[in-house]
Design a protein around this motif. Structure first.
Motif, PDB file in Angstrom:
ATOM      1  N   TRP A 276     -29.804-126.214 -34.307  1.00 38.73           N
ATOM      2  CA  TRP A 276     -29.662-125.709 -32.937  1.00 38.73           C
ATOM      3  C   TRP A 276     -30.455-124.421 -32.731  1.00 38.73           C
ATOM      4  N   THR A 279     -33.671-125.534 -31.413  1.00 40.17           N
ATOM      5  CA  THR A 279     -33.588-125.830 -29.975  1.00 40.17           C
ATOM      6  C   THR A 279     -33.844-124.580 -29.143  1.00 40.17           C
ATOM      7  N   SER A 331     -31.630-132.491 -28.020  1.00 46.35           N
ATOM      8  CA  SER A 331     -31.831-131.123 -27.540  1.00 46.35           C
ATOM      9  C   SER A 331     -33.239-130.623 -27.850  1.00 46.35           C
ATOM     10  N   TRP A 332     -33.804-131.052 -28.993  1.00 46.91           N
ATOM     11  CA  TRP A 332     -35.168-130.622 -29.342  1.00 46.91           C
ATOM     12  C   TRP A 332     -36.172-131.122 -28.315  1.00 46.91           C
TER      13      TRP A 332
END
Length: 451
Positions: A276, A279, A331-332
């Motif tokens: 994350w 991200t 999310s990436w």
């Protein structure tokens, strides 16, 4: 001769549906550690996974009994009784008469704890309905040096674990040990051999052929080869090229981490936290640093599953890792699309993102149909599909494409390539499926890759 050290709690489940008494004999050699576990603990976990619910551990060593009685969540369904032998630790192995007392009128599963034995082999003994013993007619070359002191029969090395019916136990000299009478029983035909070398090697959860592993407790000079064999059992097959590069790095890390208190779930949480972070870096425009973190995640993401398989600590909770992986992957690509659209580097980035999702959805449907009809993953269905797996659209491959694009100075163009790459992968999978639909059969779904 023997004194019970523990009794089951009221209301515990019976030993086995068919009434088999499982007895594990442990000496000081069973406390040797390989990959962070004693051989005794490894065998107890393996027996639990093979389906046993109650085991009696017999030893003249209080240390071994204490270790056996120590609970661990990975074998929480296994009730462990401990029995102290009234003899010196260096005395001969448990005798036939002692085993008769423990078995009563039931068949006996006998396991010497100073070995490593694959769960699949214990499952074969569980399914047996006659006196049966594990033998190995062709040990792998790296492990041949461990067989110097292993009893041998005409059918191969006698591994030790066996299922013995009452007629066989009753016909043996009372003072003899199982290891002494088993080879002769195999030669006479009183004991049916199950050859480790002849067992089905394919493991669906690993997407590879893996010979069931078995070997006796290694000496110091052979411990490295034994641990390497165990680490290999945690390696998945049908890999993409980035995963092939990651494999040796992951194995080297896991071989060290397994000796520490670190758990697979802790590794899962750590890898997710790092993922994350990537991200946030992508969304804020720090593409270079974000890609470095994403490349690191490619290695970290494989550690938890390998550690869980190596230490027999797989669980349903671990399967939720795939949900976490799916979330941070989305999310990436979403963060990258946001960055490229917001900066004007790629005005069509939202459409590219949608196209990527659609291509992945199509590929997922083809894979699901293959699992339901073939009973195996499409990556394992044919050599051509294994070749597609090497280069096909997946997170690790996407990250490498983005890294090449960033180094070349065209990260937006690399991002635009992703749905095309995934679309080509889906088309190849679909074409193979349509061309081979005639030999498809309705089958039970394959064991999906988990920890």
């Amino acid at each position: 001769m023997m004194r019970p050290r523990g009794t089951p709690k009221g209301g515990e489940r019976p030993t086995m549906a068919d009434g088999v008494a499982a007895v594990v004999t442990a000496d000081e050699a069973a406390l040797a550690r390989l990959c962070g576990l004693t051989l005794l603990e490894r065998n107890l976990r393996a027996l639990s996974r093979a389906g046993w619910r109650e085991v009696t551990v017999v030893s003249a060593s209080p240390r071994a009994l204490e270790a056996a009685a120590r609970p661990h969540w990975s074998r929480s369904s296994l009730l462990v009784r401990t029995v102290l032998r009234r003899t010196a630790p260096e005395a001969p192995s448990v005798t036939i008469v002692e085993l008769r007392e423990l078995a009563g009128e039931r068949p006996l599963l006998y396991v010497p704890a100073a070995i490593v034995c694959d769960v699949r082999l214990f499952e074969r003994l569980l399914a047996a309905r006659e006196s049966t013993a594990l033998v190995d007619s062709a040990p792998p070359a790296p492990l041949e040096a461990l067989m110097a002191d292993v009893p041998c029969s005409s059918r191969g090395f006698v591994c030790g674990p066996c299922r013995l019916e009452q007629p066989f136990l009753a016909s043996q000299p009372e003072g003899a040990a199982v290891g002494e009478v088993l080879p002769a029983g195999i030669e006479r035909g009183d004991v049916r051999p199950i050859d480790v070398a002849d067992q089905v090697a394919y493991v669906g959860s690993l997407r590879r052929n893996l010979r069931p592993v078995w070997f006796p407790a290694p000496g110091r000079e052979h411990a490295r080869a034994a641990e390497a064999a165990l680490v290999d059992t945690a390696q998945k097959g049908a890999l993409d090229i980035p995963a092939i590069v990651h494999g040796p790095i992951e194995n080297a890390i896991v071989a060290r981490v397994c000796r520490t208190p670190v758990t697979p779930n802790q590794l899962t949480i750590g890898a997710a936290a790092v993922a994350w972070t990537a991200t946030m870096l992508f969304a804020s425009g720090h593409l270079g640093l974000g890609l470095v973190v994403a490349l690191v995640v490619g290695v970290l993401d494989g550690l938890d599953g390998k550690l869980a398989r190596l230490k027999l600590e797989t669980s349903r909770v671990g399967e939720l890792e795939h949900v976490s992986d799916f979330a941070f992957e989305l999310s990436w690509w979403t963060a990258l699309a946001w960055h490229f659209h917001a900066t004007g580097a790629l005005a069509s980035a939202p459409l590219v993102l949608v196209a990527l999702y659609l291509a992945e959805a199509l590929d997922g449907l083809v894979k699901l149909a293959a699992i339901r009809r073939l009973g195996i993953l499409i990556d394992d269905a044919a050599p051509s599909m294994r070749l597609v797996r090497l280069f096909g659209g997946r997170r690790n491959v996407y990250v490498w494409i983005m890294a090449v694009g960033f180094v070349a100075g065209h990260p937006a163009a690399a991002f635009a390539l992703l749905p095309l790459w995934q679309g080509a992968t889906a088309v190849l999978h679909l074409a193979w499926a349509l061309a081979n639909i005639g030999r498809f059969r309705t089958a039970a779904p394959a064991q999906l890759p988990g920890r």
